[in-house]
Scaffold this motif. Structure first.
Motif, short mmCIF file in Angstrom:
data_model
loop_
_atom_site.label_atom_id
_atom_site.label_comp_id
_atom_site.label_asym_id
_atom_site.label_seq_id
_atom_site.Cartn_x
_atom_site.Cartn_y
_atom_site.Cartn_z
N VAL A 1 1.01 -1.19 0.05
CA VAL A 1 0.05 0.02 -0.26
C VAL A 1 0.85 1.21 -0.19
O VAL A 1 1.75 1.31 0.72
N THR A 2 0.63 2.06 -0.90
CA THR A 2 1.48 3.21 -1.00
C THR A 2 0.67 4.62 -0.52
O THR A 2 -0.45 4.59 -0.16
N GLU A 3 1.46 5.59 -0.84
CA GLU A 3 0.99 7.09 -0.35
C GLU A 3 -0.66 7.48 -0.75
O GLU A 3 -1.11 8.17 0.02
N GLU B 1 -6.33 3.65 -6.09
CA GLU B 1 -5.07 3.21 -6.82
C GLU B 1 -3.78 3.37 -6.23
O GLU B 1 -2.96 3.81 -6.40
N ALA B 2 -3.88 2.85 -4.56
CA ALA B 2 -2.83 2.86 -3.87
C ALA B 2 -1.85 1.39 -3.59
O ALA B 2 -0.96 1.44 -3.04
N ILE B 3 -2.33 0.33 -4.39
CA ILE B 3 -1.78 -0.85 -4.37
C ILE B 3 -0.87 -1.15 -5.46
O ILE B 3 -1.56 -1.22 -6.62
N PHE B 4 0.32 -1.67 -5.09
CA PHE B 4 1.10 -2.00 -6.25
C PHE B 4 1.97 -3.22 -5.71
O PHE B 4 2.25 -3.46 -4.79
N ARG C 1 7.16 2.10 -7.80
CA ARG C 1 6.21 2.97 -7.17
C ARG C 1 5.99 2.53 -5.61
O ARG C 1 5.65 3.07 -4.73
N ALA C 2 6.39 1.10 -5.51
CA ALA C 2 6.18 0.59 -4.13
C ALA C 2 7.36 0.66 -3.40
O ALA C 2 7.54 0.21 -2.15
N THR C 3 8.79 0.84 -3.99
CA THR C 3 9.89 0.59 -3.35
C THR C 3 9.98 1.23 -2.08
O THR C 3 10.04 0.70 -0.89
N ALA C 4 9.57 2.26 -2.07
CA ALA C 4 9.75 3.21 -0.67
C ALA C 4 8.75 2.86 0.28
O ALA C 4 9.08 3.06 1.52
N TRP C 5 7.60 2.26 -0.17
CA TRP C 5 6.60 1.99 1.00
C TRP C 5 6.67 0.51 1.38
O TRP C 5 5.91 0.05 2.45
N ALA C 6 7.62 -0.39 0.81
CA ALA C 6 7.54 -1.63 1.53
C ALA C 6 8.16 -1.74 2.80
O ALA C 6 7.25 -2.51 3.59
#
Length: 110
Positions: free
Chosen positions: A5-7, A53-56, A62-67
């Motif tokens: 899940v991202t920003e 559209e927050a899930i990758f 786009r997900a790297t920083a959020w993992a």
């Protein structure tokens, strides 16, 4: 591989993704959701359900920083297995950029 899940979820927290997850791997913060990477089975059913559209997949740039954020808070926040009520102003926040500073570290209450 897992989903992240991202920003875009910050201050939206629609929770449609929670309803379709077959393994209940979502955890809820005050204004954000995360996926526990150790529980996610990489089925991908959550991704198209997210109105923000927050899930990758974690392989997406786009997900790297959020993992790491997902991993950290999945260990601290309560598991959520049912869709709750999104914030009243979720639609207002849905497409706003630069929300990272608004991420609350507090767990979901209720």
């Amino acid at each position: 591989m897992t989903y992240v899940v991202t920003e875009n979820c910050i201050r939206c927290k629609f929770m449609d993704c929670v309803e379709v997850c077959p393994v209940d791997c979502f955890y809820a913060g005050e204004n954000f959701l995360v996926i526990n990477p150790d529980e996610c089975i990489d089925c991908g059913v959550c991704e198209p359900e997210c109105p923000a559209e927050a899930i990758f997949p974690d392989s997406d740039d786009r997900a790297t920083a959020w993992a790491e954020i997902n991993t950290k808070y999945a260990a601290q926040w309560p598991n959520i297995t049912r869709k709750g009520t999104p914030p009243a102003d979720a639609e207002d926040w849905k497409d706003r950029p630069d929300k990272t500073a608004l991420l609350s570290p507090n767990p979901h209450e209720g």
